[in-house]
Design an enzyme around this catalytic site. Sequence first.
Site, PDB file in Angstrom:
ATOM      1  N   PRO A  77      34.902  33.860  44.177  1.00  0.00           N
ATOM      2  CA  PRO A  77      35.779  34.307  45.265  1.00  0.00           C
ATOM      3  C   PRO A  77      36.346  35.704  45.017  1.00  0.00           C
ATOM      4  CG  PRO A  77      36.776  32.478  44.012  1.00  0.00           C
ATOM      5  CD  PRO A  77      35.370  32.627  43.531  1.00  0.00           C
ATOM      6  N   LYS A  90      35.945  33.802  35.588  1.00  0.00           N
ATOM      7  CA  LYS A  90      36.713  33.246  34.465  1.00  0.00           C
ATOM      8  C   LYS A  90      37.908  32.467  34.983  1.00  0.00           C
ATOM      9  CE  LYS A  90      40.351  36.208  34.965  1.00  0.00           C
ATOM     10  NZ  LYS A  90      41.659  35.790  35.463  1.00  0.00           N
ATOM     11  N   GLY A 108      35.493  40.818  40.795  1.00  0.00           N
ATOM     12  CA  GLY A 108      35.196  42.260  40.791  1.00  0.00           C
ATOM     13  C   GLY A 108      34.843  42.722  39.386  1.00  0.00           C
ATOM     14  N   SER A 109      35.535  42.183  38.401  1.00  0.00           N
ATOM     15  CA  SER A 109      35.274  42.555  37.006  1.00  0.00           C
ATOM     16  C   SER A 109      33.891  42.078  36.584  1.00  0.00           C
ATOM     17  CB  SER A 109      36.324  41.926  36.090  1.00  0.00           C
ATOM     18  OG  SER A 109      37.603  42.340  36.485  1.00  0.00           O
ATOM     19  N   ALA A 110      33.514  40.871  37.017  1.00  0.00           N
ATOM     20  CA  ALA A 110      32.188  40.339  36.691  1.00  0.00           C
ATOM     21  C   ALA A 110      31.108  41.251  37.287  1.00  0.00           C
ATOM     22  CB  ALA A 110      32.041  38.917  37.226  1.00  0.00           C
ATOM     23  N   ASP A 160      39.991  42.898  32.903  1.00  0.00           N
ATOM     24  CA  ASP A 160      39.171  41.696  32.722  1.00  0.00           C
ATOM     25  C   ASP A 160      37.686  42.014  32.514  1.00  0.00           C
ATOM     26  OD1 ASP A 160      41.355  40.054  33.056  1.00  0.00           O
ATOM     27  OD2 ASP A 160      40.996  39.712  35.194  1.00  0.00           O
ATOM     28  N   GLY A 209      41.668  35.676  41.620  1.00  0.00           N
ATOM     29  CA  GLY A 209      42.179  35.444  40.273  1.00  0.00           C
ATOM     30  C   GLY A 209      41.109  34.911  39.342  1.00  0.00           C
ATOM     31  N   MET A 210      39.829  35.164  39.684  1.00  0.00           N
ATOM     32  CA  MET A 210      38.732  34.677  38.842  1.00  0.00           C
ATOM     33  C   MET A 210      37.856  35.819  38.313  1.00  0.00           C
ATOM     34  SD  MET A 210      37.606  31.084  40.490  1.00  0.00           S
ATOM     35  CE  MET A 210      36.764  30.664  38.957  1.00  0.00           C
TER      36      MET A 210
HETATM   37  O1  C5P Z   1      43.286  46.333  34.945  1.00  0.00           O
HETATM   38  P1  C5P Z   1      43.266  45.906  36.378  1.00  0.00           P
HETATM   39  O2  C5P Z   1      42.777  46.991  37.290  1.00  0.00           O
HETATM   40  O3  C5P Z   1      42.568  44.611  36.586  1.00  0.00           O
HETATM   41  O4  C5P Z   1      44.774  45.623  36.764  1.00  0.00           O
HETATM   42  C1  C5P Z   1      45.187  45.513  38.087  1.00  0.00           C
HETATM   43  C2  C5P Z   1      46.711  45.564  38.140  1.00  0.00           C
HETATM   44  O5  C5P Z   1      47.242  44.354  37.586  1.00  0.00           O
HETATM   45  C3  C5P Z   1      47.347  46.682  37.330  1.00  0.00           C
HETATM   46  O6  C5P Z   1      47.439  47.855  38.085  1.00  0.00           O
HETATM   47  C4  C5P Z   1      48.719  46.098  37.024  1.00  0.00           C
HETATM   48  O7  C5P Z   1      49.572  46.214  38.143  1.00  0.00           O
HETATM   49  C5  C5P Z   1      48.421  44.617  36.856  1.00  0.00           C
HETATM   50  N1  C5P Z   1      48.220  44.266  35.432  1.00  0.00           N
HETATM   51  C6  C5P Z   1      49.300  44.269  34.573  1.00  0.00           C
HETATM   52  N2  C5P Z   1      49.118  43.938  33.261  1.00  0.00           N
HETATM   53  C7  C5P Z   1      47.885  43.604  32.799  1.00  0.00           C
HETATM   54  C8  C5P Z   1      46.770  43.595  33.657  1.00  0.00           C
HETATM   55  C9  C5P Z   1      46.970  43.922  34.992  1.00  0.00           C
HETATM   56  O8  C5P Z   1      50.426  44.557  34.963  1.00  0.00           O
HETATM   57  N3  C5P Z   1      47.738  43.303  31.510  1.00  0.00           N
END
Ligand code: C5P
Length: 319
Positions: A113, A13, A121-123, A158, A117-118
Amino acid sequence: MRRRVVRARAHGKVNVFLGVGEARADGFHELSTVFQAVSLHDDLAVEAVPARRVESGPHVRGVRVTGLDAQKVPTDSTNLAVRAAEAVVARYRKRHGLSWAPALFMHLHKGIPTAGGMAGGSADAAAALRATAALFSPEYPALPEEELYEIAAELGSDVPFTLMGGTAWGRGRGENLTPVLSKGRYHWVFALSREGLSTPAVFKKLDDLRYARPEAAPHLDVTAVTKALASGDPLAVAVHMHNDLEPAALQLMPRLRVAHGAAVELEALRCVVSGSGPTLAFLCRDEATAEAVAEGLLAQNLASRAVVAHGPVPGARVL
Ligand code: C5P
């Protein structure tokens, strides 16, 4: 369950707009973001081997990763796709009182990648949710979509969007999604960096920058960008693209500023950092321009790799 392999595909994304509000008590930031799924994708194959019954402990007994940045992807239980598969198996076992489930083997082929930032891992997690659920079909009724989305949100902010795909407005941590009307096809170039950026580190940097400059208010209003997406005019979208995390990502990786600053000269409409970076997203007026921008980035040594993609595309699906 018989021995079988299910293949699934999930896309990366770009955040066309990423507004970051205050940090919440749980450490996450309140977001107002417009996601667009793009054609860069990862493919996942999950094989179930019923001859190897697993009664307790992990079901995923092997993970192989190939493709882009493969050496950076963990093959243990920290891999989000592994956690997604385990979560789905646990749901089916509980729901149907199963005393065992087959051992699972995964092959992940990366095109998105890693730590870019895309949502790569979530995909992978979204693809694993779909593929693992499909292994239980048709013997067992499918998990309701709400349950898959619930698991997705537990896995990461994500993951629900990569499951949904298309274009959507994300609030909360990004998991609270509303589809957004988007007309036409948008042409992107993604300039990839060799090193990744840690998402928590970028959010932390933004908190520090805001502490020093409290007047820097969050951008949470998506009205203009969603209107632009509905109009189908890439120039209007370019005008309203925004990323509150961008100053933080650029401070952590200052060399990104050069390629970022070259966007107009290269004839892209606009450049923003993708999500928490360090991938740079260049929106272009058409595919031919996107090809030229990618060539320009490489020729001028502004990126180690540049990939042309388009969006929006669908969410994770079984192939
Ligand atoms: O949810 P995810 O594991 O992708 O988030 C990774 C890190 O990114 C979180 O631990 C947090 O530090 C930061 N984050 C945040 N606010 C969000 C999404 C992510 O601070 N809405």
